[in-house]
Design a protein around this motif. Structure first.
Motif, mmCIF file in Angstrom:
data_model
loop_
_atom_site.group_PDB
_atom_site.id
_atom_site.type_symbol
_atom_site.label_atom_id
_atom_site.label_comp_id
_atom_site.label_asym_id
_atom_site.label_seq_id
_atom_site.Cartn_x
_atom_site.Cartn_y
_atom_site.Cartn_z
ATOM 1 N N CYS A 290 0.366 -1.326 -0.449
ATOM 2 C CA CYS A 290 0.045 -0.138 0.328
ATOM 3 C C CYS A 290 0.698 0.773 0.369
ATOM 4 O O CYS A 290 0.020 2.624 -0.052
ATOM 5 C CB CYS A 290 -0.766 -0.016 0.722
ATOM 6 S SG CYS A 290 0.013 0.241 2.569
ATOM 7 N N LYS B 134 2.059 3.045 2.128
ATOM 8 C CA LYS B 134 1.963 4.147 3.508
ATOM 9 C C LYS B 134 3.289 3.955 3.891
ATOM 10 O O LYS B 134 3.873 5.078 4.983
ATOM 11 C CB LYS B 134 1.047 3.761 4.334
ATOM 12 C CG LYS B 134 -0.606 3.447 3.818
ATOM 13 C CD LYS B 134 -1.464 3.504 5.053
ATOM 14 C CE LYS B 134 -2.129 2.795 4.609
ATOM 15 N NZ LYS B 134 -3.798 2.114 5.158
ATOM 16 N N ASN C 36 7.945 3.006 1.168
ATOM 17 C CA ASN C 36 7.975 2.136 0.533
ATOM 18 C C ASN C 36 7.436 1.368 -0.698
ATOM 19 O O ASN C 36 6.388 1.636 -0.970
ATOM 20 C CB ASN C 36 8.754 0.640 1.194
ATOM 21 C CG ASN C 36 10.183 1.496 2.159
ATOM 22 O OD1 ASN C 36 11.026 1.614 1.549
ATOM 23 N ND2 ASN C 36 9.317 2.363 3.370
ATOM 24 N N CYS D 236 6.074 -3.792 0.342
ATOM 25 C CA CYS D 236 6.827 -5.145 1.131
ATOM 26 C C CYS D 236 8.119 -5.552 1.176
ATOM 27 O O CYS D 236 8.531 -5.205 2.362
ATOM 28 C CB CYS D 236 5.166 -5.511 2.140
ATOM 29 S SG CYS D 236 3.452 -5.554 2.396
ATOM 30 N N PHE E 28 10.498 -2.842 1.957
ATOM 31 C CA PHE E 28 10.097 -1.988 3.196
ATOM 32 C C PHE E 28 11.244 -3.655 4.082
ATOM 33 O O PHE E 28 11.623 -2.767 5.567
ATOM 34 C CB PHE E 28 8.938 -1.811 4.119
ATOM 35 C CG PHE E 28 8.522 -2.305 5.615
ATOM 36 C CD1 PHE E 28 9.194 -0.462 5.845
ATOM 37 C CD2 PHE E 28 8.193 -2.298 6.646
ATOM 38 C CE1 PHE E 28 8.655 -0.153 6.958
ATOM 39 C CE2 PHE E 28 8.663 -2.449 7.256
ATOM 40 C CZ PHE E 28 8.579 -1.359 7.681
ATOM 41 N N PRO F 242 1.985 1.261 9.329
ATOM 42 C CA PRO F 242 1.355 1.304 10.416
ATOM 43 C C PRO F 242 -0.029 0.055 10.670
ATOM 44 O O PRO F 242 -0.810 0.213 11.383
ATOM 45 C CB PRO F 242 0.212 2.327 9.465
ATOM 46 C CG PRO F 242 0.515 2.424 7.794
ATOM 47 C CD PRO F 242 2.150 2.109 8.744
HETATM 48 FE FE1 SF4 Z 1 2.234 -1.683 3.193
HETATM 49 FE FE2 SF4 Z 1 3.259 -1.746 5.600
HETATM 50 FE FE3 SF4 Z 1 3.469 -2.822 2.679
HETATM 51 FE FE4 SF4 Z 1 4.629 -0.651 3.221
HETATM 52 S S1 SF4 Z 1 5.115 -2.400 4.410
HETATM 53 S S2 SF4 Z 1 4.016 -1.284 1.438
HETATM 54 S S3 SF4 Z 1 2.991 0.125 4.815
HETATM 55 S S4 SF4 Z 1 1.791 -2.505 3.537
#
Ligand code: SF4
Length: 441
Positions: free
Chosen positions: A17, A19, A22, A25, A28, A43
């Motif tokens: 998503c 948020k 990045n 996922c 991230f 989040p």
């Molecule tokens: Fe979204 Fe969390 Fe994946 Fe980032 S790590 S893209 S905020 S679900």
């Protein structure tokens, strides 16, 4: 333990998503694994995943707070040459109802500063010897001794409860859980909010008891590795630490107690030799029968060396140290702030019996020749330090003895410190005793 990106990715919502800033996922997760971002920046991560990640990324050995600002465990390496150890070994003296009054004054006498660290008996171990009322009295007396921690060494639940009720405000360690009493002791320790010490016949039995306590939700534990012999105790301490750090077995990852009061039979020299051994391998709290200045000095010196970052030299505070009752008219001697240089020259000055004001100059924590070669102990830095520290206002003598190895500084120092007579001392510290005795100021 360092977590891999894939381990983290498995716990993420995988919605991509963005948020967290990045693109995916996976991106991230890789960034979290590299330490570039913290996991809470997503989040949408669930509380369960967050808890699982913090458990998985916790150090292999528990770090526990204890008593007044004491810390146990949290170690990450087996060998100090790999990385500095985290929590210094704490030294304790054992008392019982029979000898508490005789021992406590001696315990309080050990209280001195060495290179900015206050050396004290950190912990009083109160041993239960059969009479609950006397045990409680001894615990209260130990509490009144003003040490940073107390251990209640007791396997009798009623006596443990009575002593805990009396001194639990000081957050003692309740050391006495074993295969037979662990449920009652778990209840006592958790209700009082204190660390529980676990012992047993051997490491296997202790391990089983730890698993039961963990199953009951208690991970606020230390392991008493003391066995029937020195050899077995040493094996227990090493095995426990290796299982935690090498095999990543969290149920072995608890700080340890080594009780030399039981092992050394009151032999003071043997106790100190063993305490030195267990400072290196791997006693978190080391309990002795007695401690005197003569035995404390080498032991605390060893601990300070082992638990100091070798990359940072041990430094004395730059200032004037009066030796042998020096007053403002006594000769002034100069040295550097490297702790070893200070201790060597200070010992020789004391041996001379001559009153001397020893000025420790700021030289970056290096020895005389090293700091001179690095430009940190020059006529310029010394005269600057004299001005900043107000040396001329603190002493009336204008005789300044400098180390023979930096005789080359004499001329420049005479220019930079007008009014001072610069005297070149011997090359080696041992020569200063004769030099001072012959000196006619
Ligand atoms: Fe979204 Fe969390 Fe994946 Fe980032 S790590 S893209 S905020 S679900």
């Amino acid at each position: 333990m360092a977590l891999k990106g894939m381990d983290i990715f498995k716990l993420l919502p995988k919605s991509n998503c963005k948020k967290c800033g990045n693109p995916t996922c996976m991106a991230f997760a890789m960034k979290v694994a590299a330490g570039g971002i913290t996991i809470d920046k997503c989040p949408d991560i669930s509380a369960e995943a967050l808890a699982a990640l913090s458990e998985a990324s916790a150090p292999p050995m528990k770090k526990l707070a204890f008593g007044k600002d004491l810390q146990l465990g949290g170690e990450t390496v087996l060998f100090r040459h790999d990385k500095t150890f985290v929590s210094k070994s704490l030294y304790s003296v054992s008392v019982s109802a029979a000898d508490v009054d005789a021992k406590l004054p001696g315990i309080q006498l050990i209280d001195y500063d060495r290179i900015g660290e206050q050396m004290r008996v950190d912990v009083v171990n109160v041993e239960f010897t059969g009479d609950s009322g006397k045990f409680v009295d001894a615990a209260k007396k130990a509490q009144g001794a003003g040490r940073a921690g107390i251990i209640l060494e007791v396997t009798d639940a009623a006596a443990a409860k009575a002593a805990l009720d009396a001194v639990k405000a000081d957050k003692p360690i309740l050391n006495g859980a074993n295969a037979g009493n662990w449920e009652a002791f778990n209840k006592l320790a958790t209700e009082a909010g204190v660390i529980l010490g676990v012992g047993g016949k051997n490491l296997d039995e202790i391990y089983d008891t730890v698993l039961k306590l963990e199953g009951a939700g208690n991970k606020n534990l230390v392991v008493d590795v003391t066995a029937g012999s020195i050899k077995e105790t040493f094996a227990n301490a090493v095995e426990l630490r290796r299982a935690a750090l090498k095999d990543n077995d969290r149920s072995s990852g608890y700080p340890s107690i080594v009780n030399l009061h039981k092992l050394a039979g009151g032999d003071e020299n043997l106790q100190i030799a063993l305490a030195s051994l267990f400072t290196l391998k791997y006693g978190s709290i080391i309990i002795l029968s007695t401690m005197s200045y003569a035995t404390a000095l080498p032991l605390y010196g060893l601990r300070q060396n082992v638990f100091t970052d070798p990359q940072k030299p041990m430094k004395m505070e730059p200032k004037i140290y009066p030796v042998n009752g020096a007053d403002e008219n006594s000769i002034v001697a100069l040295t550097v702030d490297f702790a070893l240089s200070y201790f060597v020259i200070n010992g020789e000055l004391e041996r001379s019996g001559v009153p001397v004001n020893l000025v420790v100059a700021d030289a970056g924590g290096y020895s005389v020749l090293t700091s001179w070669a690095a430009g940190k102990f020059s006529a310029g830095t010394i005269s600057k330090f004299f001005k900043e520290a107000g040396i001329e206002g603190k002493v009336k003598s204008r005789n300044l003895l400098i180390p023979g190895k930096v005789a080359v500084l004499k001329g420049e120092l005479e220019e930079n410190l007008p009014g001072w007579k610069i005297l070149v001392g011997p090359n080696e510290a041992a020569g200063v005793v004769k030099w001072l005795k012959d000196f006619k100021g």
